[in-house]
Motif scaffolding. Sequence first.
Motif, PDB file in Angstrom:
ATOM      1  N   LYS A 114       1.207  11.046   0.974  1.00 21.39           N
ATOM      2  CA  LYS A 114       0.870  10.246  -0.043  1.00 21.39           C
ATOM      3  C   LYS A 114      -0.387   9.213   0.123  1.00 21.39           C
ATOM      4  N   PRO A 115      -0.775   8.663  -0.937  1.00 16.09           N
ATOM      5  CA  PRO A 115      -1.993   7.894  -0.286  1.00 16.09           C
ATOM      6  C   PRO A 115      -1.277   6.611   0.421  1.00 16.09           C
ATOM      7  N   GLU A 116      -2.216   6.194   1.540  1.00 17.70           N
ATOM      8  CA  GLU A 116      -1.536   5.320   2.346  1.00 17.70           C
ATOM      9  C   GLU A 116      -1.237   3.861   1.670  1.00 17.70           C
ATOM     10  N   SER A 117      -1.704   3.674   0.407  1.00 13.23           N
ATOM     11  CA  SER A 117      -1.021   2.436  -0.319  1.00 13.23           C
ATOM     12  C   SER A 117       0.381   2.552  -0.609  1.00 13.23           C
ATOM     13  N   GLU A 118       0.998   3.726  -0.738  1.00 11.48           N
ATOM     14  CA  GLU A 118       2.288   4.286  -1.215  1.00 11.48           C
ATOM     15  C   GLU A 118       3.289   4.653  -0.171  1.00 11.48           C
TER      16      GLU A 118
END
Length: 116
Positions: A49-53
Motif C-alpha cells: 500500500k502507499p506509505e500514507s496508508e
Amino acid sequence: MLYYDRHLKSYQLHPLIREKGEHLLNQNSENVRTAHSQAYNYYISIPLKPESEWQDIEDIQPLIRAHYHASQAQDLDAANAIISEVCEYLRQWNCAGLVCGNIELPLLIEKPYFTN
C-alpha cells in the motif's frame, strides 16, 4: 504434499517434505545464502500500500520478511535499508523491539514462505 491454508492465504509444505528440504539445503552454506537471497528478492518485489496508508505491521509484512532474508543472506546493506525505512513505524506500533537491530523473529521463521 502442499497444503493451502485459506485462513492465512498461504501454502505450507508437509512437515516431512520441509524437513528433507531443509536437510538438503543445509548441506552447503552457499545454498542457504542463495535461498535467502532469492526469498529476499521475492518479498522485496511484493507491492505495498502507499506509505500514507500503513496502519500496522501487517501492512509492511513483506518488508519485514525481506529484512529477515537479507540478514540471513548476509546482505546487511539491504537489511539495514529496509529497517531504516520502517523503523519509525515499528516504534509507533510498539513493534520496534521485534525487528530493529536484526533480531530474528519466531513470527518470521514460523510463517509460511509461500503466500498469495
